[in-house]
Design a protein around this motif. Structure first.
Motif, short mmCIF file in Angstrom:
data_model
loop_
_atom_site.label_atom_id
_atom_site.label_comp_id
_atom_site.label_asym_id
_atom_site.label_seq_id
_atom_site.Cartn_x
_atom_site.Cartn_y
_atom_site.Cartn_z
N ALA A 12 0.85 -1.24 0.08
CA ALA A 12 -0.33 0.21 0.18
C ALA A 12 0.98 1.11 -0.23
CB ALA A 12 -0.80 -0.23 1.00
N ALA A 13 1.85 1.29 1.05
CA ALA A 13 3.15 2.08 1.01
C ALA A 13 3.23 2.73 -0.39
CB ALA A 13 4.27 2.09 1.46
N ALA A 14 3.67 1.74 -1.74
CA ALA A 14 4.26 2.25 -2.80
C ALA A 14 3.64 2.31 -3.82
CB ALA A 14 4.90 0.36 -3.07
N VAL A 15 1.89 1.78 -3.27
CA VAL A 15 0.72 2.53 -4.18
C VAL A 15 1.13 4.23 -4.15
CG1 VAL A 15 -1.71 2.24 -4.56
CG2 VAL A 15 -0.04 0.05 -4.10
N GLY A 16 0.60 4.39 -2.62
CA GLY A 16 0.50 5.42 -2.20
C GLY A 16 1.33 6.97 -2.32
N ARG A 17 2.69 6.15 -2.57
CA ARG A 17 3.51 6.44 -3.23
C ARG A 17 4.03 7.30 -5.05
NH1 ARG A 17 7.13 3.92 -0.30
NH2 ARG A 17 7.65 2.70 -2.64
N ALA A 18 3.16 6.36 -5.51
CA ALA A 18 2.98 6.21 -7.17
C ALA A 18 1.60 7.07 -7.14
CB ALA A 18 2.87 4.82 -7.81
N ARG A 19 1.00 6.84 -6.37
CA ARG A 19 -0.32 8.10 -6.90
C ARG A 19 0.16 10.09 -6.67
NH1 ARG A 19 -4.05 4.45 -3.03
NH2 ARG A 19 -5.40 3.73 -4.66
N ARG A 20 0.49 9.63 -5.92
CA ARG A 20 1.25 11.44 -6.10
C ARG A 20 2.06 11.83 -7.01
NH1 ARG A 20 1.84 10.11 -0.44
NH2 ARG A 20 4.23 9.44 -0.03
N VAL A 21 2.76 10.44 -7.28
CA VAL A 21 3.80 10.94 -8.46
C VAL A 21 2.91 10.66 -10.02
CG1 VAL A 21 5.37 9.56 -10.35
CG2 VAL A 21 6.13 9.83 -7.69
N ALA A 22 1.52 10.28 -10.02
CA ALA A 22 1.31 10.22 -11.49
C ALA A 22 0.05 11.16 -11.00
CB ALA A 22 0.32 9.19 -11.13
N GLU A 23 0.08 11.64 -10.18
CA GLU A 23 -0.57 13.41 -10.12
C GLU A 23 -0.14 14.37 -10.57
OE1 GLU A 23 -2.07 13.52 -6.30
OE2 GLU A 23 -3.92 11.65 -5.57
N ARG A 24 1.17 14.47 -10.37
CA ARG A 24 2.13 15.13 -11.12
C ARG A 24 2.46 14.75 -12.51
NH1 ARG A 24 6.33 16.53 -6.44
NH2 ARG A 24 4.47 16.77 -4.59
N GLY A 26 0.81 13.51 -15.03
CA GLY A 26 -0.81 12.40 -15.62
C GLY A 26 -0.23 10.77 -16.58
N GLN A 27 0.28 10.36 -15.41
CA GLN A 27 0.61 8.95 -16.07
C GLN A 27 -0.56 7.71 -15.18
OE1 GLN A 27 4.74 7.24 -18.22
NE2 GLN A 27 4.76 8.94 -16.57
N PRO A 28 -1.05 7.13 -15.81
CA PRO A 28 -1.79 5.90 -14.64
C PRO A 28 -0.86 5.92 -13.50
CG PRO A 28 -2.21 5.37 -17.33
CD PRO A 28 -0.67 6.54 -16.72
N VAL A 29 -1.70 4.93 -12.39
CA VAL A 29 -0.26 5.11 -11.43
C VAL A 29 0.54 3.25 -11.40
CG1 VAL A 29 -0.85 4.06 -8.86
CG2 VAL A 29 -1.93 5.92 -9.64
N GLU A 30 -0.51 2.87 -12.20
CA GLU A 30 0.21 0.94 -12.41
C GLU A 30 1.72 1.43 -13.54
OE1 GLU A 30 -3.19 2.00 -15.90
OE2 GLU A 30 -2.31 1.99 -13.62
N GLN A 31 1.52 2.48 -14.20
CA GLN A 31 2.36 2.47 -15.36
C GLN A 31 3.59 3.09 -14.47
OE1 GLN A 31 1.94 4.54 -19.03
NE2 GLN A 31 -0.10 3.02 -19.62
N VAL A 32 3.88 4.43 -13.84
CA VAL A 32 4.03 4.73 -12.75
C VAL A 32 5.05 3.68 -12.03
CG1 VAL A 32 5.13 5.88 -10.57
CG2 VAL A 32 3.55 7.17 -12.13
N LEU A 33 4.26 3.06 -10.97
CA LEU A 33 5.78 1.81 -10.50
C LEU A 33 6.16 0.64 -11.60
CD1 LEU A 33 1.89 -0.25 -8.67
CD2 LEU A 33 4.10 1.56 -7.58
N ASN A 34 5.82 0.23 -12.29
CA ASN A 34 6.53 -0.48 -13.65
C ASN A 34 7.87 0.81 -14.13
OD1 ASN A 34 6.83 -0.30 -16.78
ND2 ASN A 34 6.92 -2.34 -16.10
N GLN A 35 7.54 1.87 -13.83
CA GLN A 35 8.74 2.79 -14.10
C GLN A 35 9.54 2.62 -12.89
OE1 GLN A 35 8.29 5.88 -16.39
NE2 GLN A 35 5.91 5.59 -16.76
N LEU A 36 9.08 2.54 -11.79
CA LEU A 36 10.07 2.72 -10.89
C LEU A 36 10.45 1.26 -10.58
CD1 LEU A 36 7.73 5.40 -8.33
CD2 LEU A 36 9.77 5.59 -9.96
N GLY A 37 10.60 0.87 -10.93
CA GLY A 37 10.53 -0.36 -11.02
C GLY A 37 9.96 -1.52 -9.90
N ILE A 38 8.65 -1.61 -9.22
CA ILE A 38 8.19 -1.75 -8.63
C ILE A 38 7.59 -2.98 -8.81
CG2 ILE A 38 6.17 -1.77 -6.63
CD1 ILE A 38 8.06 1.67 -5.42
#
Length: 546
Positions: A12-24, A26-38
């Motif tokens: 859940a913590a990783a998803v929360g961080r990814a959501r904040r990155v996604a908001e800035r 404009g990418q989907p959260v799941e793609q942010v998680l992928n680009q971060l290596g999570i």
């Protein structure tokens, strides 16, 4: 996102961080998680396939076979939307999509082609390699010298999201190196170009030659990622970096050095998932692996692993460290550099510039109440003395040292000032190894070659009637080999052998005692592996004879 958390793909913590990155971004959260290596490429593709109710694309089974111009769509649109038209199936256009839920991109494709679309979920890394191979980008048009200089300056200050030519080059080369199972990447500036080479299975091979204008931007990009000093171009620098490939992080050790044509950079890939840190999985002979396990179970003593640079000593020592996972014993290590991280080991990186050497770190360890100590390398008399002292005072010390074979570690330590009586009190055993290339599955069985017969006569062993030979296929890149495996020798000392050491007996006497204890040479191990079809006699001879 609820499915991500419910299936425990990420916490859940990783998803929360990814959501904040996604908001800035404009990418989907799941793609942010992928680009971060999570979230790995494979996990992302399965997630999309589940949501979109489609299959996953396998490039080998279904290659890209449609010309975009034939269906009225621009290649640049497909590249931006990360779509790849594969073929037609009963009136439907079959398309591989990195994001099957991107309605805007899919509707744009439907509008441009006027066809119904059947989607397959693509793993981003596989899609990129297949697309770039099928539709390579055109070489840039020549530009004025001052414009090139501006472009280089932009590259040098570009960040991870930058689109600079240097950034794109480094990213594409790294992905290709991972796909080719390379251990090192070499960026080598020359007078008129930049040569890029990959070390695969111990062999350096040319990968690509690009314009000399890309040399400075590429090395600058590497230095940015590795946190090195961009302004320092006169001195060598070392650092670490992490690349995300296929949705997972891969650690890299970086070394730069000045040359007459600019800075060269070497990237050592430390992909833990590519190396199984397990004694059983390393490919060691069962007797050698068992000797190492027995050494690791010892309450105290000095066990040494030897071999030349690049022989896999560190990997073997790390596999020994892995045997202590879950053990109540306290494990500490001093290394140069720390290549892989362990949760159950307190690891220290030497820093000679501030006085933190192997010897000084070892001395401090003795006040930390350790049970097991790993010494990355015994290089000097001071480190050897402290390591032997630690082994004599109730600690198990695992270390590497440069010597020709397992028995040669004894005179090597004596050359470093260790007295025979100290060795007899501390020494537990030793192992030596080399790496040979492993035959690919395409190998064929046949009669031995004349060179094999000559080698057998020269080394005095019986030649098998049939041997496996390298052939070459797509899987191994035409080399006939894929991967490497160790050939090794090991022995554990008993009271008789230790008495020989204390009395200063000859190497021949000590060797006879070691053979009595079960020592078999690396050559014998290599011959066994050649007879099993794992490698060749030529590989074994080259590794043993140097």
């Amino acid at each position: 996102m609820a499915q991500l958390e419910s299936e425990l793909l990420v916490d859940a913590a990783a998803v929360g961080r990814a959501r904040r990155v996604a908001e800035r971004t404009g990418q989907p959260v799941e793609q942010v998680l992928n680009q971060l290596g999570i979230l790995s490429d494979d996990a992302l593709a399965h997630l999309y396939a589940s949501f979109a109710q489609c299959e996953i694309w396998e490039p080998g089974a279904r290659p890209i076979s449609i010309d975009p111009e034939h269906i009225g769509v621009a290649i640049e649109f497909l590249r931006r939307a990360r779509l790849a038209p594969l073929d037609e199936e009963r009136g439907w256009l079959v398309v591989a999509a990195c994001d099957p839920l991107d309605e805007e991109a899919i509707q744009g494709l439907v509008f441009a082609t006027g066809r119904r679309v059947k989607l397959l979920a693509a793993r981003p890394g596989e899609w990129r390699r297949a697309f770039d191979r099928t539709f390579p980008e055109d070489a840039p048009e020549p530009v004025a010298v001052d414009e090139r200089r501006i472009e280089r300056d932009l590259d040098q200050v570009s960040d991870g999201a930058g689109e600079g030519q240097g950034s794109r080059l480094v990213s594409s080369v790294f992905e290709a190196a991972i796909a080719a199972r390379a251990s090192d990447i070499h960026f080598e500036p020359r007078r008129n170009d930049l040569r890029i080479r990959l070390r695969i299975d111990g062999q350096l091979s040319d990968y690509r030659v690009v314009s000399a204008d890309l040399a400075a931007p590429a090395v600058s990009r590497i230095k940015v990622i590795a946190n090195l000093n961009l302004g320092e171009r006169r001195l060598p620098q070392d650092g670490r970096a992490t690349f995300v490939v296929g949705g997972r992080p891969v650690d890299v050790r970086v070394a730069t050095a000045p040359t007459v044509f600019g800075e060269t950079a070497v990237l050592r890939i430390l992909d833990r998932k590519a190396v199984a840190l397990d004694l059983d999985a390393l490919g060691l002979a069962p007797a050698v692996a068992e000797d190492m396990r027995r050494a690791a179970r010892a309450p105290h003593g000095l066990f040494l692993v030897t071999g030349p640079t690049g022989s896999g000593k560190t990997t073997t020592l790390y596999a020994l460290l892995a045997t202590f996972n879950g053990s109540p014993r306290k494990v500490m290590s001093v290394e140069d550099p720390v290549e892989y991280h362990f949760d159950h080991v307190s690891q220290t990186q030497v820093m000679p510039a501030i006085g933190l050497t192997f010897a000084s770190a070892l001395r401090s360890f003795l006040r930390q109440d350790p049970d097991v100590i790993l010494v990355g390398e015994i290089r000097d008399a001071e480190t050897a003395a402290v390591a032997v002292q630690a082994a004599m005072t109730g600690h198990l010390v695992l270390a590497s040292v440069h010597a020709n074979d397992a028995l040669a570690v004894l005179p090597r330590l004596q050359d470093l000032g260790v007295e025979p009586y100290q060795l007899a009190a501390a020494f537990r055993g030793a192992a030596a190894q080399r790496l040979v290339r492993r035959l690919c599955e395409c190998a064929q069985v046949g009669a031995p070659e004349p060179a094999d017969a000559a080698l057998a006569r020269r080394r005095g062993f019986d030649l098998p009637a049939r041997l496996h030979k390298p052939v070459g296929c797509v899987r191994c890149g035409g080399t006939g080999f894929q991967g490497r495996l160790p050939i090794a020798e090991a022995f554990l000392a008993d009271e008789t052998l230790l008495r020989c050491i204390a009395e200063g007996r000859s190497r021949q006497d000590i060797a006879e005692e070691a053979r009595r204890l079960g020592l078999r040479s690396m050559l014998a191990d290599g011959l066994d592996k050649a007879a099993e079809g794992l490698t060749t006699l030529a590989e074994t001879a080259a590794a043993v004879d140097g």
